[in-house]
Scaffold this active site. Structure first.
Site, PDB file in Angstrom:
ATOM      1  N   GLY A 207       0.831  -1.217   0.000  1.00  0.00           N
ATOM      2  CA  GLY A 207       0.000   0.000   0.000  1.00  0.00           C
ATOM      3  C   GLY A 207       0.853   1.249   0.000  1.00  0.00           C
ATOM      4  N   ASN A 208       0.268   2.367   0.338  1.00  0.00           N
ATOM      5  CA  ASN A 208       1.046   3.607   0.435  1.00  0.00           C
ATOM      6  C   ASN A 208       0.451   4.505   1.515  1.00  0.00           C
ATOM      7  OD1 ASN A 208      -0.947   5.514  -0.846  1.00  0.00           O
ATOM      8  ND2 ASN A 208      -0.701   4.047  -2.525  1.00  0.00           N
ATOM      9  N   TRP A 209       1.091   5.644   1.757  1.00  0.00           N
ATOM     10  CA  TRP A 209       0.755   6.495   2.915  1.00  0.00           C
ATOM     11  C   TRP A 209      -0.425   7.446   2.682  1.00  0.00           C
ATOM     12  CZ3 TRP A 209       2.526   5.037   7.334  1.00  0.00           C
ATOM     13  CH2 TRP A 209       3.772   4.437   7.446  1.00  0.00           C
TER      14      TRP A 209
END
Ligand code: CTP
Length: 400
Positions: A207-209
Site C-alpha cells: 500500500g502507500n501512505w
C-alpha cells in the site's frame, strides 16, 4: 449577495474603522449583516455607528446588562451563511485557534456551521511572529479562509506586512464565495480518493501512505457547490456522511477501476485524487504465509491498470482531472502525464514541499492545463485547495 446572512466579527485593532466601509458594501449588495464585536473592538469604533449602518443592534456581551437577556451565539452561528472576522487581531486569531471562548465573537465562531473568513490586521512583527504564523496555519487547516494582509504603512508608522486587506478586497472574497455556491447543481462528478491496498495474503498488503484527505476535501467542495458526487474511496478513515456525496468503498486498484467504470457513464467529470498502487502481487496467497523456516521471500508484482488513463480513453468531451505527486522535474513529469492519460488538467504537488504530501492538512499545488502556463498556488488547507481546483475546473469547463 441579496438576502445572505453575514456575521461581521470586529476585534480590537485600528483597522476596525474600515469595518464600517465593509459593512456598507455588504448592505449595498443586499446582505443582512449582524455585527459581533469583542470588548476591545468597541474601543476603536462605536457600536452606534455599526448598528445604524446595519440596522441591527450590535452584539458584544453575553447578556444584555439591563434585561439579563441572553445573546445566543448558537443561534447566530446557525443564522450565518458566512462569518467574516475583520479585523482579526493576533489575540482573536489565537483564541479562535485554541477555542478560548471568552467573548461573543469567539463563541459565535465556534458555533458557526458555514464558511468563516478572517482578515488579519496587526503590526508587521506580530504578523511575522512564529506564534501568529503557526496560528494562521492552524486556522487554514481548520478550513478557515485567510484574506491575507497587505503591505504598507502600519498604525505604528512602521512599514511592512500586516495591514488589513482593503474592504473592497474582503468584499470580493466574500462575493466570490457566494457566487460559486451551487454553481455545479445538475453536474455529477466522480472523485477517487485514498490509497489502494493490494493483498499479499489475507493479513498483509502492498500500500502507500495516502490519507485520502485531499479527495475527501474535493468531494466536500464539489457537494457544497451543488454537484452530485460519486466518491470511490480506497481504505481510509470513515468520515461523517457528506450530504450530496455517495461513497463507494473499495480496497484494490482493480476494485477501484471497476467501481469507476460502473459510474463513469453517468458523470460529467472526474477528479482522480487516489494514490493508486502501481503494482500488485501476482498471486495473493489464500491463507496466511507462515514464516517458520522461511528466511527469504520474493514477491512478484504486476502492473495495475491505470484508472485515469482508462477513463481518459473513453472520456469523450467529459472533463478529467488528475494529480501528479513528483519528487523532481515536477512540471515536466506532470505535463507528460496530462498527455499520456488524456487529462484536461493536472494538479502537481511535490513531496519535497514541507506543506504538501501524505497525511498533511495543507497542500501546495501547481495547476497545469494545455491552455495556460502552469499556475502556482500558495500553501493552503486541503479544503481551500479543493476550492481552487474546482474553480480552475469550472473555468476550464466554461471555456470549452
Ligand atoms: N492513477 C490512476 N491509476 C493508476 C496510477 C495513477 O488512476 N494505476 C492516477 C492518479 O490518481 C493520479 C494520476 O494518475 O491522478 C497520476 O498518478 P501518479 O502516481 O503521479 O503517476 P503514475 O502514472 O503512477 O506514474 P509514476 O508513479 O511513475 O510517477
Amino acid at each position: 449577495m441579496k438576502g445572505k446572512h453575514i456575521v461581521l466579527g470586529i476585534s480590537g485593532g485600528i483597522a476596525a474603522y474600515k469595518a464600517a466601509y465593509l459593512l456598507r458594501l455588504f448592505m449595498k449588495a443586499g446582505a443582512e449583516v449582524q455585527v459581533v464585536m469583542t470588548p476591545n473592538g468597541r474601543e476603536f469604533i462605536t457600536p452606534a455607528t455599526l448598528a445604524a449602518l446595519s440596522g441591527r443592534p450590535v452584539v458584544s456581551e453575553f447578556f444584555a446588562a439591563n434585561t439579563g437577556e441572553w445573546h445566543s451565539h448558537v443561534d447566530l452561528g446557525l443564522w450565518a451563511d458566512v462569518m467574516v472576522v475583520a479585523p482579526a487581531t493576533a489575540c482573536t486569531i489565537g483564541k479562535m485557534v485554541t477555542g478560548v471562548a471568552d467573548n461573543m465573537l469567539v463563541t459565535t465562531y465556534l458555533s458557526a456551521k458555514e464558511k468563516v473568513m478572517v482578515a488579519p490586521a496587526m503590526d508587521l512583527d506580530m504578523w511575522a511572529h512564529p506564534s501568529t504564523q503557526r496560528n494562521v496555519a492552524i486556522l487554514r487547516a481548520d478550513g478557515v479562509e485567510i484574506i491575507e494582509p497587505g503591505s504598507g504603512e502600519l498604525a505604528s508608522h512602521l512599514v511592512g506586512k500586516g495591514r488589513m486587506a482593503e474592504p473592497e478586497e474582503i468584499f470580493r472574497a466574500v462575493k466570490k464565495y457566494f457566487d460559486r455556491s451551487r454553481d455545479l447543481e445538475g453536474k455529477s462528478v466522480l472523485v477517487t480518493a485514498g490509497p489502494t491496498y493490494e493483498n499479499i495474503d489475507p493479513v498483509r498488503f502492498v500500500g502507500n501512505w495516502s490519507s485520502g484527505k485531499m479527495g475527501l476535501a474535493l468531494a466536500e467542495a464539489l457537494a457544497a457547490r451543488g454537484a452530485e458526487v460519486k466518491l470511490v474511496a480506497g481504505p481510509m478513515a470513515k468520515s461523517e456522511a457528506i450530504p450530496g456525496v455517495e461513497r463507494i468503498d473499495v480496497v484494490s486498484a482493480r476494485e477501484m477501476l471497476d467501481a469507476c467504470l460502473n459510474v463513469w457513464n453517468g458523470c460529467d467529470a472526474g477528479i482522480m485524487a487516489a494514490a493508486v498502487a502501481d503494482y500488485a502481487p501476482v498471486n495473493a496467497a489464500q491463507s496466511k504465509i507462515k514464516r517458520e523456516g522461511v528466511d527469504e521471500i520474493t514477491l512478484t508484482l504486476r502492473r495495475n491498470p491505470d484508472i485515469a488513463a482508462t477513463l481518459g480513453c473513453i472520456k469523450g468531451d467529459r472533463m478529467l482531472v488528475g494529480f501528479a505527486l513528483e519528487t523532481e522535474n515536477g512540471v515536466e513529469n506532470a505535463s507528460g502525464k496530462l498527455e499520456r492519460k488524456n487529462l484536461d488538467m493536472i494538479v502537481l504537488n511535490s513531496l519535497s514541499d514541507p506543506e504538501a504530501g501524505f497525511c498533511k492538512d495543507t497542500n501546495k499545488i501547481t495547476i497545469i492545463t494545455r491552455e495556460e502556463a502552469p499556475r502556482c498556488y500558495p500553501a493552503k488547507s486541503k479544503r481551500e485547495v479543493a476550492d481552487d481546483i474546482v474553480d480552475a475546473m469550472t473555468a476550464l469547463w466554461e471555456g470549452k
